[in-house]
Design an enzyme around this catalytic site. Sequence first.
Site, mmCIF file in Angstrom:
data_model
loop_
_atom_site.group_PDB
_atom_site.id
_atom_site.type_symbol
_atom_site.label_atom_id
_atom_site.label_comp_id
_atom_site.label_asym_id
_atom_site.label_seq_id
_atom_site.Cartn_x
_atom_site.Cartn_y
_atom_site.Cartn_z
ATOM 1 N N HIS A 183 21.490 -11.195 -3.994
ATOM 2 C CA HIS A 183 20.609 -10.405 -4.843
ATOM 3 C C HIS A 183 20.957 -10.607 -6.321
ATOM 4 O O HIS A 183 20.093 -10.834 -7.167
ATOM 5 C CB HIS A 183 20.832 -8.949 -4.440
ATOM 6 C CG HIS A 183 19.813 -8.032 -4.950
ATOM 7 N ND1 HIS A 183 18.527 -8.024 -4.480
ATOM 8 C CD2 HIS A 183 19.870 -7.087 -5.913
ATOM 9 C CE1 HIS A 183 17.849 -7.122 -5.121
ATOM 10 N NE2 HIS A 183 18.632 -6.526 -5.998
ATOM 11 N N ARG A 318 -5.511 8.445 -11.291
ATOM 12 C CA ARG A 318 -5.952 8.374 -9.901
ATOM 13 C C ARG A 318 -6.245 9.788 -9.391
ATOM 14 O O ARG A 318 -5.429 10.698 -9.593
ATOM 15 C CB ARG A 318 -4.852 7.757 -9.035
ATOM 16 C CG ARG A 318 -5.273 7.654 -7.592
ATOM 17 C CD ARG A 318 -4.179 7.120 -6.734
ATOM 18 N NE ARG A 318 -3.089 8.067 -6.597
ATOM 19 C CZ ARG A 318 -1.930 7.770 -6.025
ATOM 20 N NH1 ARG A 318 -1.704 6.547 -5.595
ATOM 21 N NH2 ARG A 318 -0.994 8.677 -5.905
ATOM 22 N N GLU A 407 -6.183 -0.472 -1.134
ATOM 23 C CA GLU A 407 -4.952 -0.164 -0.399
ATOM 24 C C GLU A 407 -5.126 -0.391 1.094
ATOM 25 O O GLU A 407 -4.180 -0.268 1.861
ATOM 26 C CB GLU A 407 -4.575 1.312 -0.603
ATOM 27 C CG GLU A 407 -4.536 1.730 -2.041
ATOM 28 C CD GLU A 407 -4.005 3.130 -2.225
ATOM 29 O OE1 GLU A 407 -2.822 3.258 -2.525
ATOM 30 O OE2 GLU A 407 -4.785 4.085 -2.062
ATOM 31 N N ARG A 441 5.273 3.227 5.741
ATOM 32 C CA ARG A 441 6.076 2.888 4.562
ATOM 33 C C ARG A 441 7.328 3.748 4.437
ATOM 34 O O ARG A 441 8.216 3.454 3.653
ATOM 35 C CB ARG A 441 5.220 2.963 3.279
ATOM 36 C CG ARG A 441 4.695 4.329 2.987
ATOM 37 C CD ARG A 441 3.609 4.271 1.929
ATOM 38 N NE ARG A 441 4.094 4.543 0.600
ATOM 39 C CZ ARG A 441 3.310 4.754 -0.450
ATOM 40 N NH1 ARG A 441 1.993 4.679 -0.312
ATOM 41 N NH2 ARG A 441 3.808 5.015 -1.622
ATOM 42 N N CYS A 478 -0.869 -2.573 -8.779
ATOM 43 C CA CYS A 478 -0.041 -1.362 -8.870
ATOM 44 C C CYS A 478 0.886 -1.308 -7.654
ATOM 45 O O CYS A 478 0.911 -2.224 -6.859
ATOM 46 C CB CYS A 478 -0.886 -0.105 -8.815
ATOM 47 S SG CYS A 478 -2.090 0.052 -10.066
HETATM 48 C C1 PEP Z 1 0.175 2.193 -3.777
HETATM 49 O O1 PEP Z 1 -0.100 2.532 -2.624
HETATM 50 O O2 PEP Z 1 0.563 1.058 -4.090
HETATM 51 C C2 PEP Z 1 0.092 3.176 -4.880
HETATM 52 C C3 PEP Z 1 0.212 2.847 -6.142
HETATM 53 O O3 PEP Z 1 -0.109 4.458 -4.522
HETATM 54 P P1 PEP Z 1 1.038 5.425 -3.916
HETATM 55 O O4 PEP Z 1 2.319 4.690 -3.922
HETATM 56 O O5 PEP Z 1 1.039 6.639 -4.771
HETATM 57 O O6 PEP Z 1 0.507 5.699 -2.534
HETATM 58 MG MG MG Z 2 -1.183 4.391 -2.349
#
Ligand code: PEP
Ligand code: MG
Length: 547
Positions: A183, A318, A407, A441, A478
Amino acid sequence: MSARYSGLGVSPGTAVGPVARVRGPALPLRDGAPVDVEAETARASEALDGVADELEALADRAGASGAVLVRQARMSRDPSLGAIVMQYVRNGRPAPRAAWEAFGAYRDMREADPLRGAPDAAELDDVRDRVVARLLGEPPPSIPDPGTPFILVARDLSPALTASLDPARVLALVTERGGPTSHTAVLAKALGIPAVVGCPGVASLATGQRAAVDGDAGLVTVDPDAELVGALTRKRPAAAEITDGPGRTKDGRPIPLLAAVGGKGEVDDALAFGAEGVGVFRTEFCFLDRTDPPSVAEQADAYREVFDAFPGRPVTVRTLDVGADKPVSFIRLGDQPNPALGVRGLRVARRHPQLLADQLAAIARATRESRADVRVMAPMVATTAEAAWFATRAREAGLQNVGVMVEVPAAALRAADLLQVVDFVSVGSNDLAQYTFATDREDGELADLLDPWQPAFLDLVATVLRAGAVAGRAVTVCGEAASDPLLAAVLVGLGAAGLSMTPRSLPVVRAALARVTSQQCADAAAAAVSADGPEEGRSRVAVLISS
Ligand code: PEP
Ligand code: MG
């Protein structure tokens, strides 16, 4: 005679300066005093849980290393680790010493387990140091801040630590452990910081000692004489890094670097780390920890406070993204068998349309009263019809620049259609990875599937970016994919027109982009997409970018 240490030069360049050490706790000694087993067991258990909580909180704010932090939190909560620690306490060790020794035994146990395998040494040691530091009442390991630029020396640098490294202050990186693909090595190369890894004995250097680092030869010299300093300075000083100003590639292509913010604290960070605007303003902070919905006026005040920090700059706000990992007590969504696949994000507005109407009214009011360049987007959009429905509501509320987050793979595949009904789209890489790989996630155990270097994920991102290029619309990425400096170059190569990330990652990404040309980014993108998997992609790109 100056002491000299020899290791592996993994990132070229030279540097001379004071050493600053990442300090973990010292090995806690056994003093022979009798141990109150009950009290020490309780303390050890509190420390393991406390460190897991701390790592989970860090993961929420972290960039690309978020998945690693979740994995580390799981180690700290692993019942088999807890059982070993308790065994050492029962054998008469005070809690700090018991924890220290138990981590060694835990590593051996994992190594012998064919199913689970050995944990990453740097990650495990970092958890150990945090647990022991907590038990000793010391602060957790952190990047030092001696007030002047320094040579960072550590036994090993955990991803948790490197995530908070400021390239403007680090002259060189030196670690006792680590190999050419560690890393530390990859990060140093991406940032153009000279680095020597696998350098035995170097962790004994003291903070404040002067040292010279030769990243080409793999040498670290303590108290270098004038002759050596002169020779190294002539040889190849470290590349001068771009650490502030707007994001751009070496050949001058502007890549606006934007911050993800969720409230006042992150706004301060965004400004401190030079964000050019806000890529995603998460509005949930206004709704969490409440028993009733905030009024339009309350919301407008809260939003304006954030907008006002960015006069004349883009702020993409958002709309509410509750449900799944972001529950809100007064919005009852019922007992959903799988909340991540259920009513969340824009879908909540199907049941509670007034909530969205009020929020859009509040955003419109705050926009009128501020000088920020406000855009509004909806989360969790799957279809063009949903995007059109949202756009109509937002425009009716008086908002001009309306978009949606991509997404969900369905939205990525139909990005071109979405762009027919909204002004912009923005890739939400955190959720796009989750839904592409059908992997929660929050689940650290499956973090490898959420790796944004997965070629299938990059294919979907590329689809969205291509649709943006065809429609002549700039698309921002993002989520936290862009906070990995190597992957940031890949995303630029795929066509990202802006990158949004946790504010603390901005300097690292800014410095990394300043070292690569658009052509290198394009080559990196082609290499990552055509790789067999994340590891191959990473190493191919590391080579391309450091050549
Ligand atoms: C994403 O899903 O990448 C995002 C920016 O929204 P969040 O992490 O708030 O779900
Ligand atoms: Mg998201």
